[in-house]
Design a protein around this motif. Sequence first.
Motif, PDB file in Angstrom:
ATOM      1  N   ASN A   1      27.140  38.761  26.495  1.00 35.07           N
ATOM      2  CA  ASN A   1      26.298  37.852  27.257  1.00 35.07           C
ATOM      3  C   ASN A   1      27.081  36.689  27.847  1.00 35.07           C
ATOM      4  N   ARG A   2      28.246  36.416  27.272  1.00 41.87           N
ATOM      5  CA  ARG A   2      29.053  35.282  27.731  1.00 41.87           C
ATOM      6  C   ARG A   2      30.253  35.715  28.580  1.00 41.87           C
ATOM      7  N   PHE A   3      30.793  36.901  28.334  1.00 43.64           N
ATOM      8  CA  PHE A   3      32.010  37.340  29.015  1.00 43.64           C
ATOM      9  C   PHE A   3      31.695  38.451  30.016  1.00 43.64           C
ATOM     10  N   ASP A   4      32.310  38.349  31.213  1.00 42.81           N
ATOM     11  CA  ASP A   4      32.283  39.466  32.147  1.00 42.81           C
ATOM     12  C   ASP A   4      33.638  39.555  32.844  1.00 42.81           C
ATOM     13  N   VAL A   5      33.916  40.721  33.411  1.00 38.43           N
ATOM     14  CA  VAL A   5      35.197  41.002  34.057  1.00 38.43           C
ATOM     15  C   VAL A   5      34.934  41.355  35.519  1.00 38.43           C
ATOM     16  N   PRO A   6      35.099  40.410  36.462  1.00 39.64           N
ATOM     17  CA  PRO A   6      34.883  40.709  37.877  1.00 39.64           C
ATOM     18  C   PRO A   6      36.150  41.241  38.548  1.00 39.64           C
ATOM     19  N   LEU A   7      36.001  42.307  39.320  1.00 44.17           N
ATOM     20  CA  LEU A   7      37.068  42.863  40.147  1.00 44.17           C
ATOM     21  C   LEU A   7      36.646  42.719  41.599  1.00 44.17           C
TER      22      LEU A   7
ATOM     23  N   ASN B   1      44.807  42.237  52.977  1.00 44.81           N
ATOM     24  CA  ASN B   1      44.079  42.954  51.936  1.00 44.81           C
ATOM     25  C   ASN B   1      44.380  42.280  50.606  1.00 44.81           C
ATOM     26  N   ALA B   2      43.337  41.844  49.923  1.00 46.32           N
ATOM     27  CA  ALA B   2      43.510  41.123  48.664  1.00 46.32           C
ATOM     28  C   ALA B   2      42.742  41.823  47.555  1.00 46.32           C
ATOM     29  N   VAL B   3      43.350  41.873  46.377  1.00 46.43           N
ATOM     30  CA  VAL B   3      42.727  42.415  45.176  1.00 46.43           C
ATOM     31  C   VAL B   3      42.812  41.350  44.088  1.00 46.43           C
ATOM     32  N   GLN B   4      41.702  41.123  43.410  1.00 51.66           N
ATOM     33  CA  GLN B   4      41.667  40.099  42.373  1.00 51.66           C
ATOM     34  C   GLN B   4      40.999  40.651  41.118  1.00 51.66           C
ATOM     35  N   ALA B   5      41.608  40.366  39.970  1.00 50.41           N
ATOM     36  CA  ALA B   5      41.053  40.743  38.669  1.00 50.41           C
ATOM     37  C   ALA B   5      41.026  39.506  37.794  1.00 50.41           C
ATOM     38  N   ALA B   6      39.917  39.303  37.095  1.00 49.44           N
ATOM     39  CA  ALA B   6      39.777  38.101  36.282  1.00 49.44           C
ATOM     40  C   ALA B   6      38.876  38.391  35.100  1.00 49.44           C
ATOM     41  N   ILE B   7      38.849  37.462  34.160  1.00 46.95           N
ATOM     42  CA  ILE B   7      37.883  37.475  33.075  1.00 46.95           C
ATOM     43  C   ILE B   7      37.173  36.128  33.099  1.00 46.95           C
TER      44      ILE B   7
ATOM     45  N   GLY C   1      26.699  28.240  27.403  1.00 41.70           N
ATOM     46  CA  GLY C   1      25.253  28.097  27.355  1.00 41.70           C
ATOM     47  C   GLY C   1      24.738  27.046  28.311  1.00 41.70           C
ATOM     48  N   THR C   2      25.588  26.081  28.701  1.00 42.07           N
ATOM     49  CA  THR C   2      25.185  25.038  29.641  1.00 42.07           C
ATOM     50  C   THR C   2      25.345  25.483  31.083  1.00 42.07           C
ATOM     51  N   LYS C   3      25.632  26.772  31.292  1.00 47.00           N
ATOM     52  CA  LYS C   3      25.874  27.352  32.612  1.00 47.00           C
ATOM     53  C   LYS C   3      27.194  26.899  33.219  1.00 47.00           C
ATOM     54  N   SER C   4      28.101  26.383  32.407  1.00 41.55           N
ATOM     55  CA  SER C   4      29.465  26.136  32.838  1.00 41.55           C
ATOM     56  C   SER C   4      30.219  27.462  32.849  1.00 41.55           C
ATOM     57  N   THR C   5      31.185  27.595  33.735  1.00 39.67           N
ATOM     58  CA  THR C   5      31.970  28.826  33.819  1.00 39.67           C
ATOM     59  C   THR C   5      33.454  28.495  33.754  1.00 39.67           C
ATOM     60  N   PHE C   6      34.202  29.386  33.093  1.00 40.36           N
ATOM     61  CA  PHE C   6      35.647  29.283  32.985  1.00 40.36           C
ATOM     62  C   PHE C   6      36.208  30.674  33.237  1.00 40.36           C
ATOM     63  N   SER C   7      37.223  30.780  34.092  1.00 39.27           N
ATOM     64  CA  SER C   7      37.779  32.090  34.412  1.00 39.27           C
ATOM     65  C   SER C   7      39.279  31.981  34.649  1.00 39.27           C
TER      66      SER C   7
END
Length: 462
Positions: free
Chosen positions: A191-197, A220-226, A231-237
Motif C-alpha cells: 500500500n505504501r510502495f510502488d515501482v513506476p516504469l 527517447n527516455a526510459v526511467q525506472a524508480a521506486i 500516510g500524510t500523502k507525502s511521496t519519496f522516490s
Amino acid sequence: MLPPIFAMRRLACATAGALGMLLAAPAAHATAEYALQSGLSWYRIDNPFMFPSNSDNKLKTSDSAWSTDLRGALFLPLPSERTNLQLTASLSKMHFGSGFGNYNEQVNTGGPYSLNKDKKQFEGIYNWEYSDLFRGRIRHRTDDRLYNYFGGEIARRSAPTDPPPRGISNVEPEFPHLREDNVEVAYRVTNRFDVPLTWTQQTLSYMIPGRVEMYNMNSNAVQAAIRYTAGTKSTFSGGMRRNKVNFPNRTALDVAQFDSGYTDTELFTDTAWRFSENTVFIGHLGTIARHFNTVANRDSRLVSAELGIDWHYSAKTTFYGRIWDRPQANDEADSRLYVVTKGIQGRVVWQATPKTRVSLLSSLESQKSAGFTTSQISTPTSGNDELLRLGFRYDYDITRRLAFRVDAMREQTTSKSGGNIDYRRSTVQVSLNYTFDNITGPFMYENQQGYNRARQQIEDLR
C-alpha cells in the motif's frame, strides 16, 4: 493543411460527435464532463524578434495582434473515475498588425514573411487501473506555435553585409512542431510502495531548412524508480533515467563539429513532503553523466537540483517558491555542449473574491554554457547570460461562463559575455472567453468557480 475555419469546424464536429456518444452511454457509467470555450484575445507585443537594445533595425518595434480562439475538453470515466480518458484541444487563429503581419517591405531578405499562422495544441491522457496491483497512464501531446524568438535568430557578424550563419536570416518566421508521447506503468508492491516504469519519446521539427538540418531532434527516455507514499500523502522516490538524444538531419560536417547527439544518464531522488495541510516542500537531486556519440572528450558530468515550497498562507493567498541549479531542457538543445541554469522564482496567487484572482510572478535566472569549439555558428547570448522575468495576471469571472483575463509578461536578457548587451521583450494579452460546460464541479478553495474537470483541463492547457 485545412484552412483555419475548416479546422475549427472539424474540431467542433469531432467534439460534438464525442459528446453525442456520451449522451447515449449507459446511465450506469459515471457522468462524463465536457467543456467548450470560444474567445477573442488582443495582444500588444514589444520587440518580438528580440533585437538588442542598441539595434536600429526597423523590426525592433511594437505592434498589436488579435486572435480568435476555440478550445474543447472532455473528461470521460471508463467506466469509473479511476480509469478515465482526458482530451483537450485548442486552436487560435492569429492576426498580426501591419508591422508584423506581412513585413516584406521592411526587410531585404526575400520573403514573403508573415506571422499569421495558427497556434494549435492537443493533449490526450488515458489513466487506468487494473485491480490493486497495476496502474498506468498514456499521454500524447502536440504543440504548434511561433518559435520562442518569434522567428528571430540573431547572429553576431563582423560586418552588416556578412551572410547570416547557415543562410538563416534573423527575421524568418519559424513554427516548430513539438510531439511528445509518454507511457507509465506502475506495480504496487504494498500500500505504501510502488515501482513506476516510464517511457517518453519527444520529437522537435522545424520548418526553415537551416534549422531543420541543425536542430531537428528526437529523444527517447526510459526511467525506472521506486516510490514510497506516506500516510500524510507525502511521496519519496529514487531511480535512474536514461535519455538518448539524436539530431537526425545533421550533415557529416555538422557531426564533425557538433556531434550527432548524446545520451544522458541520471541517478535521482525526488520528494514532495506534506509538512502540514497547508504546506508542501518539493525537492529534486540528481547527477547526470552526458556522453556524446562520437567525440568522447566532450563528455561531462552535471548536477540537477531543485527546492520548492507551496504554502497556502490563508484561504485567499498562496505562495509558490522555487530555486534550482540544473541543465537546460532537451527541447532547447542547440550547438552548445550544455547550459546550466541557476535561478529563483516566486509566485503569489490572491483569490481576492470568488470571482477575482490576481497572480504575480518574478524570477531571476543565470545561464552559463560551454560550447563546441567551432566558428560555424555564433550567438550573442552564449557563455554567460542573465534573465529577469516579471509577470502579472488578472482574472475576473463576469459570470460563471463569461471570463475576462489580462496577462502581462516582461523579459530582459543580459549577455554578460557579449559586453552586457540587453535584449528586452514584453507582451500584454487581454482575453474575453465564453465557456459552456455540462455540469459544475465542487466549490472549494482550489476551485472557487466551480469548474468541472474538463474546464480545468482547458485552463491547464492555456
